[in-house]
Design a protein around this motif. Structure first.
Motif, PDB file in Angstrom:
ATOM      1  N   HIS A   1     -72.677  43.625 -28.328  1.00 23.85           N
ATOM      2  CA  HIS A   1     -72.457  43.301 -29.741  1.00 23.85           C
ATOM      3  C   HIS A   1     -71.224  44.008 -30.299  1.00 23.85           C
ATOM      4  CE1 HIS A   1     -76.074  40.902 -30.236  1.00 23.85           C
ATOM      5  NE2 HIS A   1     -76.739  41.810 -29.542  1.00 23.85           N
ATOM      6  N   VAL A   2     -70.904  45.186 -29.762  1.00 27.59           N
ATOM      7  CA  VAL A   2     -69.660  45.855 -30.169  1.00 27.59           C
ATOM      8  C   VAL A   2     -68.457  45.009 -29.772  1.00 27.59           C
ATOM      9  CG1 VAL A   2     -68.185  47.859 -29.713  1.00 27.59           C
ATOM     10  CG2 VAL A   2     -70.625  48.187 -30.125  1.00 27.59           C
ATOM     11  N   LEU A   3     -68.481  44.462 -28.560  1.00 27.03           N
ATOM     12  CA  LEU A   3     -67.381  43.616 -28.086  1.00 27.03           C
ATOM     13  C   LEU A   3     -67.284  42.333 -28.912  1.00 27.03           C
ATOM     14  CD1 LEU A   3     -68.001  44.242 -24.311  1.00 27.03           C
ATOM     15  CD2 LEU A   3     -65.814  44.647 -25.440  1.00 27.03           C
ATOM     16  N   LEU A   4     -68.432  41.750 -29.241  1.00 24.83           N
ATOM     17  CA  LEU A   4     -68.418  40.549 -30.083  1.00 24.83           C
ATOM     18  C   LEU A   4     -67.824  40.852 -31.455  1.00 24.83           C
ATOM     19  CD1 LEU A   4     -71.833  38.774 -29.401  1.00 24.83           C
ATOM     20  CD2 LEU A   4     -69.570  37.997 -28.734  1.00 24.83           C
ATOM     21  N   ASN A   5     -68.139  42.017 -31.989  1.00 25.78           N
ATOM     22  CA  ASN A   5     -67.612  42.407 -33.288  1.00 25.78           C
ATOM     23  C   ASN A   5     -66.090  42.508 -33.254  1.00 25.78           C
ATOM     24  OD1 ASN A   5     -67.940  43.165 -36.001  1.00 25.78           O
ATOM     25  ND2 ASN A   5     -67.855  45.330 -35.475  1.00 25.78           N
ATOM     26  N   ILE A   6     -65.552  43.004 -32.134  1.00 26.66           N
ATOM     27  CA  ILE A   6     -64.090  43.088 -31.986  1.00 26.66           C
ATOM     28  C   ILE A   6     -63.485  41.690 -31.948  1.00 26.66           C
ATOM     29  CG2 ILE A   6     -62.242  43.769 -30.390  1.00 26.66           C
ATOM     30  CD1 ILE A   6     -63.996  46.166 -29.602  1.00 26.66           C
ATOM     31  N   LEU A   7     -64.131  40.756 -31.231  1.00 23.16           N
ATOM     32  CA  LEU A   7     -63.613  39.391 -31.145  1.00 23.16           C
ATOM     33  C   LEU A   7     -63.678  38.702 -32.505  1.00 23.16           C
ATOM     34  CD1 LEU A   7     -64.941  38.067 -27.713  1.00 23.16           C
ATOM     35  CD2 LEU A   7     -62.865  39.344 -28.252  1.00 23.16           C
ATOM     36  N   ARG A   8     -64.716  38.997 -33.284  1.00 27.50           N
ATOM     37  CA  ARG A   8     -64.772  38.437 -34.641  1.00 27.50           C
ATOM     38  C   ARG A   8     -63.666  39.039 -35.496  1.00 27.50           C
ATOM     39  NH1 ARG A   8     -70.459  38.941 -33.919  1.00 27.50           N
ATOM     40  NH2 ARG A   8     -70.421  40.953 -34.995  1.00 27.50           N
ATOM     41  N   HIS A   9     -63.435  40.345 -35.346  1.00 27.55           N
ATOM     42  CA  HIS A   9     -62.374  41.007 -36.105  1.00 27.55           C
ATOM     43  C   HIS A   9     -61.008  40.391 -35.780  1.00 27.55           C
ATOM     44  CE1 HIS A   9     -60.069  44.264 -37.958  1.00 27.55           C
ATOM     45  NE2 HIS A   9     -59.359  44.314 -36.842  1.00 27.55           N
ATOM     46  N   CYS A  10     -60.796  40.073 -34.511  1.00 29.19           N
ATOM     47  CA  CYS A  10     -59.521  39.475 -34.076  1.00 29.19           C
ATOM     48  C   CYS A  10     -59.512  37.958 -34.234  1.00 29.19           C
ATOM     49  CB  CYS A  10     -59.241  39.848 -32.618  1.00 29.19           C
ATOM     50  SG  CYS A  10     -59.021  41.627 -32.354  1.00 29.19           S
ATOM     51  N   ARG A  11     -60.533  37.412 -34.864  1.00 30.29           N
ATOM     52  CA  ARG A  11     -60.629  35.976 -35.170  1.00 30.29           C
ATOM     53  C   ARG A  11     -60.615  35.107 -33.916  1.00 30.29           C
ATOM     54  NH1 ARG A  11     -56.884  35.406 -40.673  1.00 30.29           N
ATOM     55  NH2 ARG A  11     -58.030  36.990 -41.867  1.00 30.29           N
ATOM     56  N   ARG A  12     -61.227  35.620 -32.873  1.00 32.76           N
ATOM     57  CA  ARG A  12     -61.403  34.820 -31.664  1.00 32.76           C
ATOM     58  C   ARG A  12     -62.710  34.041 -31.713  1.00 32.76           C
ATOM     59  NH1 ARG A  12     -56.825  36.426 -31.129  1.00 32.76           N
ATOM     60  NH2 ARG A  12     -55.794  36.998 -29.161  1.00 32.76           N
ATOM     61  N   LEU A  13     -63.703  34.600 -32.415  1.00 34.02           N
ATOM     62  CA  LEU A  13     -65.009  33.963 -32.523  1.00 34.02           C
ATOM     63  C   LEU A  13     -65.473  33.979 -33.969  1.00 34.02           C
ATOM     64  CD1 LEU A  13     -67.081  35.517 -29.566  1.00 34.02           C
ATOM     65  CD2 LEU A  13     -66.119  33.232 -29.649  1.00 34.02           C
ATOM     66  N   SER A  14     -66.395  33.057 -34.286  1.00 34.75           N
ATOM     67  CA  SER A  14     -67.129  33.095 -35.542  1.00 34.75           C
ATOM     68  C   SER A  14     -68.584  32.775 -35.234  1.00 34.75           C
ATOM     69  CB  SER A  14     -66.549  32.095 -36.550  1.00 34.75           C
ATOM     70  OG  SER A  14     -66.557  30.793 -36.012  1.00 34.75           O
ATOM     71  N   GLU A  15     -69.467  33.050 -36.162  1.00 29.99           N
ATOM     72  CA  GLU A  15     -70.895  32.850 -35.932  1.00 29.99           C
ATOM     73  C   GLU A  15     -71.441  31.738 -36.815  1.00 29.99           C
ATOM     74  OE1 GLU A  15     -73.052  36.446 -36.434  1.00 29.99           O
ATOM     75  OE2 GLU A  15     -72.156  37.442 -34.693  1.00 29.99           O
ATOM     76  N   VAL A  16     -72.332  30.934 -36.221  1.00 28.14           N
ATOM     77  CA  VAL A  16     -73.095  29.929 -36.962  1.00 28.14           C
ATOM     78  C   VAL A  16     -74.558  30.214 -36.670  1.00 28.14           C
ATOM     79  CG1 VAL A  16     -73.638  27.491 -37.229  1.00 28.14           C
ATOM     80  CG2 VAL A  16     -71.256  28.202 -36.894  1.00 28.14           C
ATOM     81  N   ARG A  17     -75.313  30.563 -37.701  1.00 27.49           N
ATOM     82  CA  ARG A  17     -76.720  30.905 -37.523  1.00 27.49           C
ATOM     83  C   ARG A  17     -77.606  29.779 -38.027  1.00 27.49           C
ATOM     84  NH1 ARG A  17     -77.644  36.608 -36.885  1.00 27.49           N
ATOM     85  NH2 ARG A  17     -75.668  37.728 -36.776  1.00 27.49           N
ATOM     86  N   GLY A  18     -78.788  29.694 -37.432  1.00 28.07           N
ATOM     87  CA  GLY A  18     -79.751  28.703 -37.859  1.00 28.07           C
ATOM     88  C   GLY A  18     -80.768  28.428 -36.768  1.00 28.07           C
ATOM     89  N   GLY A  19     -82.007  28.178 -37.189  1.00 26.71           N
ATOM     90  CA  GLY A  19     -83.050  27.882 -36.218  1.00 26.71           C
ATOM     91  C   GLY A  19     -83.351  29.035 -35.284  1.00 26.71           C
ATOM     92  N   GLY A  20     -83.140  30.265 -35.757  1.00 22.99           N
ATOM     93  CA  GLY A  20     -83.417  31.423 -34.912  1.00 22.99           C
ATOM     94  C   GLY A  20     -82.368  31.698 -33.862  1.00 22.99           C
ATOM     95  N   LEU A  21     -81.226  30.993 -33.900  1.00 23.56           N
ATOM     96  CA  LEU A  21     -80.167  31.182 -32.918  1.00 23.56           C
ATOM     97  C   LEU A  21     -78.878  31.638 -33.594  1.00 23.56           C
ATOM     98  CD1 LEU A  21     -80.444  28.095 -30.529  1.00 23.56           C
ATOM     99  CD2 LEU A  21     -80.976  30.469 -29.979  1.00 23.56           C
ATOM    100  N   VAL A  22     -78.113  32.422 -32.833  1.00 22.69           N
ATOM    101  CA  VAL A  22     -76.754  32.765 -33.247  1.00 22.69           C
ATOM    102  C   VAL A  22     -75.804  32.050 -32.302  1.00 22.69           C
ATOM    103  CG1 VAL A  22     -75.075  34.600 -33.647  1.00 22.69           C
ATOM    104  CG2 VAL A  22     -77.509  35.032 -34.049  1.00 22.69           C
ATOM    105  N   ARG A  23     -74.974  31.190 -32.859  1.00 24.88           N
ATOM    106  CA  ARG A  23     -74.021  30.412 -32.059  1.00 24.88           C
ATOM    107  C   ARG A  23     -72.651  31.052 -32.195  1.00 24.88           C
ATOM    108  NH1 ARG A  23     -77.779  27.866 -34.645  1.00 24.88           N
ATOM    109  NH2 ARG A  23     -79.059  26.269 -33.606  1.00 24.88           N
ATOM    110  N   TYR A  24     -72.050  31.412 -31.061  1.00 25.73           N
ATOM    111  CA  TYR A  24     -70.723  32.056 -31.054  1.00 25.73           C
ATOM    112  C   TYR A  24     -69.678  30.965 -30.831  1.00 25.73           C
ATOM    113  CZ  TYR A  24     -73.770  36.067 -30.456  1.00 25.73           C
ATOM    114  OH  TYR A  24     -74.775  37.002 -30.603  1.00 25.73           O
ATOM    115  N   VAL A  25     -68.993  30.619 -31.914  1.00 26.55           N
ATOM    116  CA  VAL A  25     -68.071  29.481 -31.916  1.00 26.55           C
ATOM    117  C   VAL A  25     -66.651  29.977 -31.648  1.00 26.55           C
ATOM    118  CG1 VAL A  25     -67.196  27.524 -33.251  1.00 26.55           C
ATOM    119  CG2 VAL A  25     -69.565  28.306 -33.586  1.00 26.55           C
ATOM    120  N   ILE A  26     -65.967  29.309 -30.723  1.00 26.50           N
ATOM    121  CA  ILE A  26     -64.573  29.669 -30.408  1.00 26.50           C
ATOM    122  C   ILE A  26     -63.664  29.160 -31.525  1.00 26.50           C
ATOM    123  CG2 ILE A  26     -62.674  29.391 -28.778  1.00 26.50           C
ATOM    124  CD1 ILE A  26     -64.719  29.034 -26.594  1.00 26.50           C
ATOM    125  N   ASN A  27     -62.864  30.034 -32.072  1.00 23.39           N
ATOM    126  CA  ASN A  27     -61.935  29.641 -33.155  1.00 23.39           C
ATOM    127  C   ASN A  27     -60.671  29.008 -32.587  1.00 23.39           C
ATOM    128  OD1 ASN A  27     -63.723  30.645 -35.032  1.00 23.39           O
ATOM    129  ND2 ASN A  27     -62.714  32.643 -35.182  1.00 23.39           N
TER     130      ASN A  27
END
Length: 253
Positions: A227-253
């Motif tokens: 999750h630390v690595l994912l946070n870095i990728l979100r910070h660098c705008r490589r990924l974004s999150e879409v939540r719903g239905g109990g799932l976290v979807r890691y979307v490529i920007n």
């Protein structure tokens, strides 16, 4: 001979008497109210001077330590320079191919099974497959701009290795989604249906993975470091999150 000794004794006694007179004079001066203030000032100045000398001694010790450290550094640089010069003067005529230091071992499981299944069942020439979007690797400048508290002890190479693993999960997933259904075996078909169920209106026309995909296609552990690595990728705008239905979807920007 006796006269000389007597003169020395007299001289010694007179010197002692002189010292006593000086002490008595200083004692009398110290009792003079007009001079007490001057004596206290002198005493304070002596105390300050002593503190200053102590600080100066500590500074000299520190500077000596710095000098020794610089001397060791200079010696190390000299050794490195000699080694580099030796290498430059002895370059072999044929060099091996460059191999990247950030190597991720391939994960052979369902990804290979997808290729085998497709090749065994497809009788027609394969159509040109759609290009699968990948996360771009971080540049050194981007890595340097990540806040220190966020990347902690993670290295530039470790973050890009993580990106490669996520890209591998994305590629494996969408390779299955692009397969003709008639070429799928039962395990591949089950994965295909799960991928379809994971989609939402917000993920249409976007490439994304969920934790189940990452577990399926990579050796990554879903832990705090993940999750630390994912946070870095979100910070660098490589990924974004879409939540719903109990799932976290890691979307490529």
């Amino acid at each position: 001979m006796a006269g000389a000794e007597l003169e020395d004794l007299c001289s010694h006694i007179n010197e002692k008497i002189s010292h006593v007179k000086i002490i008595l004079q200083l004692k009398n001066i110290g009792q003079d109210p007009a001079l007490k203030t001057a004596f206290w000032k002198i005493r304070n100045e002596m105390t300050l001077l002593n503190d200053l000398l102590n600080k100066l001694e500590l500074e000299l010790q520190y500077q000596e330590h710095i000098r020794n450290s610089l001397r060791e550094l200079q010696e190390s640089l000299d050794r490195n320079y000699k080694e580099i010069r030796n290498l430059a003067e002895n370059i072999p005529p044929h060099l091996p191919k460059v191999v990247q230091s950030c190597v991720v071992e391939p994960n052979v499981n369902l990804e290979e099974q997808v290729k085998i299944t497709a090749s065994e069942h497809s009788k027609k020439p394969p159509k040109e497959q759609k290009p699968i979007k990948e996360i771009l690797l971080l540049t050194s400048d981007e890595f340097d701009n990540v806040p220190g508290y966020m990347k902690s002890r993670l290295t530039y190479c470790q973050i890009n290795d993580f990106i490669k693993e996520i890209n591998k999960a994305v590629a494996s997933k969408y390779r299955i989604l692009y397969l003709p259904k008639k070429t799928m075996n039962s395990s591949i078909r089950n994965l295909y249906h799960r991928f379809i169920e994971d989609e939402t209106k917000d993920t249409k026309r976007h490439y994304f993975v969920v934790e189940a995909d990452i577990k399926e296609f990579t050796n990554l552990k879903i832990d705090k470091r993940f999750h630390v690595l994912l946070n870095i990728l979100r910070h660098c705008r490589r990924l974004s999150e879409v939540r719903g239905g109990g799932l976290v979807r890691y979307v490529i920007n």
